[in-house]
Design an enzyme around this catalytic site. Structure first.
Site, PDB file in Angstrom:
ATOM      1  CE1 TYR A   9       4.316 -15.564 147.015  1.00  0.00           C
ATOM      2  CE2 TYR A   9       5.374 -15.681 149.418  1.00  0.00           C
ATOM      3  CZ  TYR A   9       5.425 -15.716 147.675  1.00  0.00           C
ATOM      4  OH  TYR A   9       6.522 -15.206 147.552  1.00  0.00           O
TER       5      TYR A   9
ATOM      6  CD  GLU B 279      14.488 -13.809 130.521  1.00  0.00           C
ATOM      7  OE1 GLU B 279      14.286 -13.858 129.216  1.00  0.00           O
ATOM      8  OE2 GLU B 279      14.576 -13.560 131.123  1.00  0.00           O
TER       9      GLU B 279
ATOM     10  CB  ALA C  64      20.629 -10.279 135.919  1.00  0.00           C
TER      11      ALA C  64
ATOM     12  CB  THR D 258      12.545 -10.173 134.637  1.00  0.00           C
ATOM     13  OG1 THR D 258      12.737 -11.048 135.042  1.00  0.00           O
ATOM     14  CG2 THR D 258      12.361 -10.365 132.914  1.00  0.00           C
TER      15      THR D 258
HETATM   16  P1  NAD Z   1      10.847 -12.550 137.656  1.00  0.00           P
HETATM   17  O1  NAD Z   1      10.614 -13.903 137.078  1.00  0.00           O
HETATM   18  O2  NAD Z   1      10.982 -11.037 137.242  1.00  0.00           O
HETATM   19  O3  NAD Z   1      13.115 -12.594 137.641  1.00  0.00           O
HETATM   20  C1  NAD Z   1      13.070 -13.852 137.385  1.00  0.00           C
HETATM   21  C2  NAD Z   1      14.335 -13.761 137.370  1.00  0.00           C
HETATM   22  O4  NAD Z   1      15.216 -15.450 137.273  1.00  0.00           O
HETATM   23  C3  NAD Z   1      14.611 -14.084 135.646  1.00  0.00           C
HETATM   24  O5  NAD Z   1      15.668 -13.082 135.433  1.00  0.00           O
HETATM   25  C4  NAD Z   1      14.602 -14.911 134.401  1.00  0.00           C
HETATM   26  O6  NAD Z   1      15.310 -14.820 133.984  1.00  0.00           O
HETATM   27  C5  NAD Z   1      15.655 -15.628 135.991  1.00  0.00           C
HETATM   28  N1  NAD Z   1      15.396 -17.482 135.761  1.00  0.00           N
HETATM   29  C6  NAD Z   1      14.702 -17.667 135.532  1.00  0.00           C
HETATM   30  N2  NAD Z   1      14.784 -19.396 135.330  1.00  0.00           N
HETATM   31  C7  NAD Z   1      16.187 -19.411 135.446  1.00  0.00           C
HETATM   32  C8  NAD Z   1      17.068 -20.414 135.302  1.00  0.00           C
HETATM   33  N3  NAD Z   1      16.543 -21.871 135.918  1.00  0.00           N
HETATM   34  N4  NAD Z   1      18.302 -19.727 135.411  1.00  0.00           N
HETATM   35  C9  NAD Z   1      18.709 -18.649 135.404  1.00  0.00           C
HETATM   36  N5  NAD Z   1      18.037 -17.690 135.520  1.00  0.00           N
HETATM   37  C10 NAD Z   1      16.482 -17.949 135.591  1.00  0.00           C
HETATM   38  O7  NAD Z   1      10.714 -12.740 139.342  1.00  0.00           O
HETATM   39  P2  NAD Z   1      10.651 -11.404 139.969  1.00  0.00           P
HETATM   40  O8  NAD Z   1       9.551 -11.177 140.887  1.00  0.00           O
HETATM   41  O9  NAD Z   1      11.630 -10.205 140.567  1.00  0.00           O
HETATM   42  O10 NAD Z   1      11.194 -12.896 141.604  1.00  0.00           O
HETATM   43  C11 NAD Z   1      12.516 -12.702 142.081  1.00  0.00           C
HETATM   44  C12 NAD Z   1      13.078 -12.726 143.038  1.00  0.00           C
HETATM   45  O11 NAD Z   1      12.078 -11.707 144.046  1.00  0.00           O
HETATM   46  C13 NAD Z   1      11.673 -14.281 143.705  1.00  0.00           C
HETATM   47  O12 NAD Z   1      12.362 -14.797 144.997  1.00  0.00           O
HETATM   48  C14 NAD Z   1      10.477 -13.781 144.010  1.00  0.00           C
HETATM   49  O13 NAD Z   1       9.795 -14.834 144.886  1.00  0.00           O
HETATM   50  C15 NAD Z   1      10.834 -12.855 145.134  1.00  0.00           C
HETATM   51  N6  NAD Z   1       9.644 -11.238 145.511  1.00  0.00           N
HETATM   52  C16 NAD Z   1       9.022 -11.157 144.112  1.00  0.00           C
HETATM   53  C17 NAD Z   1       7.895 -10.824 144.528  1.00  0.00           C
HETATM   54  C18 NAD Z   1       6.996  -9.779 143.657  1.00  0.00           C
HETATM   55  O14 NAD Z   1       5.677  -9.143 144.131  1.00  0.00           O
HETATM   56  N7  NAD Z   1       7.181  -9.944 142.282  1.00  0.00           N
HETATM   57  C19 NAD Z   1       7.754 -10.150 146.076  1.00  0.00           C
HETATM   58  C20 NAD Z   1       8.765 -10.440 147.054  1.00  0.00           C
HETATM   59  C21 NAD Z   1       9.958 -11.336 146.481  1.00  0.00           C
END
Ligand code: NAD
Ligand code: NA
Length: 395
Positions: A234, A74, A48, A50
């Protein structure tokens, strides 16, 4: 202290509390003008702090007055060393939510563990009774399996043969060729163990067994597909296998929720600059061309615009507009024929010299710094800030 960005490759080691706060406020203000009719009321977001997860928390809270529990992993601040950005984002969100009379609490720890799951369930029982939405937005390079203690590392590799294509170092603007050797079967297994659907399923199973899921409960996890340009590294690479697994898990979860009329979906989101995506080779170059094209066409979105559309035009709308594989698609504008044709044309002409003109490297770079609270409009970076910020609802 005065906090400046300290970058190492595709990460930044520092974060700015005021910049993170401003980013959160911008997202809150965006959602306040776009309420979600019949939206969720009691929401748990895993991941939640980022990216898409933070945007989901903000959309639930400010779109439909939802009580939110956020789980994330975090780094807290220490004297003279700033926290990670998700810490400051969560601090800013919860401070503002409390001011506005919204319930908002959080758990900072490893969401893959049984302990964090148990702690979260206790908190739901004590404060909310039940939840009606679970957003699963975790992105991590590693997972320790809660039952066996085995530690898995995910990798970003093609499968079968070496992949060679252009990539960009967005700090220098240099476009160069990279080759990535294919992953092994073990790499595939490890990546599926980290980023596949097993943990999502475990969360739902444990929440359900504890009796904290409401009737008509919904859960959504996020996936990505992307164009043929990035397919080898990917969607047809090791991470793609994990996403295949995640998508298949949605159907297993939906089956397990039938008796409470629950629903489980995967939403395929747009490629965006986040901490997770900047680590993937080739993707930053693709994103900088994509941004250029989508901005020119007036259809560019960031995380908050994407998730607002997910809630208002899909999840809480009349029609989910599922694709042939049962997925929600909010990558529909990215995948538009005219958009992809233009990106491909640019891709074939992009070099270090032409990138500044053909691509939106500036936009990429700004978004990257913004992730850490830097280069945010309206923030005075010369002013002293207190790095020791607390998250008001942290358990
Ligand atoms: P992000 O890195 O911004 O967020 C990741 C979140 O996971 C953070 O809140 C972090 O604290 C949390 N986290 C990581 N390890 C953790 C753990 N062990 N325990 C608890 N929390 C943990 O990533 P994002 O890009 O927002 O990705 C979120 C989802 O969206 C992923 O499944 C990603 O594949 C998907 N997604 C991303 C994109 C993109 O382009 N960024 C596109 C489509 C889908
Ligand atoms: Na709606």
């Amino acid at each position: 202290m005065i906090i400046e960005p300290k970058t190492r490759g595709f990460i930044c080691l520092t974060a700015h509390p005021k910049g993170c706060e401003q980013n959160v406020m911008n997202q809150i203000n965006y959602i306040k003008e776009r309420p979600v009719a019949n939206g969720p009321k009691k929401v748990l977001v895993i991941g939640a702090s980022t990216g898409f997860g933070l945007a989901s928390r903000i959309t639930a809270a400010y779109g439909s007055n939802a009580a939110t529990i956020g789980a994330f992993f975090e780094k807290p601040p220490t004297e003279g060393r700033p926290a990670s950005p998700g810490w400051y984002n969560s601090a800013a969100f919860e401070a503002q939510a409390h001011k506005d009379g919204l319930y908002a609490k959080s758990i900072n720890g490893d969401a893959f563990s049984n302990q964090v799951k148990a702690q979260t369930i206790d908190l739901i029982k004590a404060d909310l009774g039940e939840i009606d939405l679970l957003v699963y937005s975790l992105a991590s390079p590693v997972r320790t399996h809660p039952d066996t203690g085995q530690r898995f590392k995910s990798v970003l590799k093609p499968i079968g043969s070496t992949f060679t294509n252009n990539t960009v170092d967005f700090h220098t603007g240099e476009v160069k060729n990279i080759s990535i050797a294919p992953g092994s079967d073990q790499d595939i297994k490890n990546t599926v163990a980290v980023m596949g659907g097993e943990d999502w399923q475990m969360w739902v199973n444990q929440l359900k067994a504890a009796g904290v899921l409401s009737n008509d409960f919904k859960t959504v996890a996020y996936s990505y597909i992307g164009p043929s340009l990035t397919e080898a590294v990917y969607r047809k690479g090791t991470i793609g296998r994990a996403k295949d697994h995640l998508e298949a898990t949605a159907f297993n979860i939906a089956d397990a929720l039938k008796d409470i009329n629950g629903q489980a979906y995967v939403s395929v989101n747009k490629a965006l600059v986040t901490q997770a995506s900047s680590a993937i080779p080739v993707i930053p170059l693709y994103i900088s061309l994509l941004y250029k094209v989508m901005k020119e066409k007036g259809i560019h979105e960031g995380c908050i615009e994407q998730i607002e559309r997910l809630f208002n035009a899909r999840l809480y709308a009349e029609n989910l507009e599922l694709d042939e594989a049962g997925r929600i698609r909010i990558d529909d504008w990215e995948m538009r024929h005219d958009v992809q044709a233009k990106v491909l044309e640019l891709w074939n002409n992009v070099t270090t010299d032409t990138l500044p003109k053909l691509g939106d490297l500036k936009g990429y770079e700004t978004d990257f710094y913004n992730l850490f609270g830097f280069k945010v409009d309206g923030v005075d970076y010369k002013k002293d800030v207190n790095e020791m910020v607390e998250i008001p609802g942290l358990q």
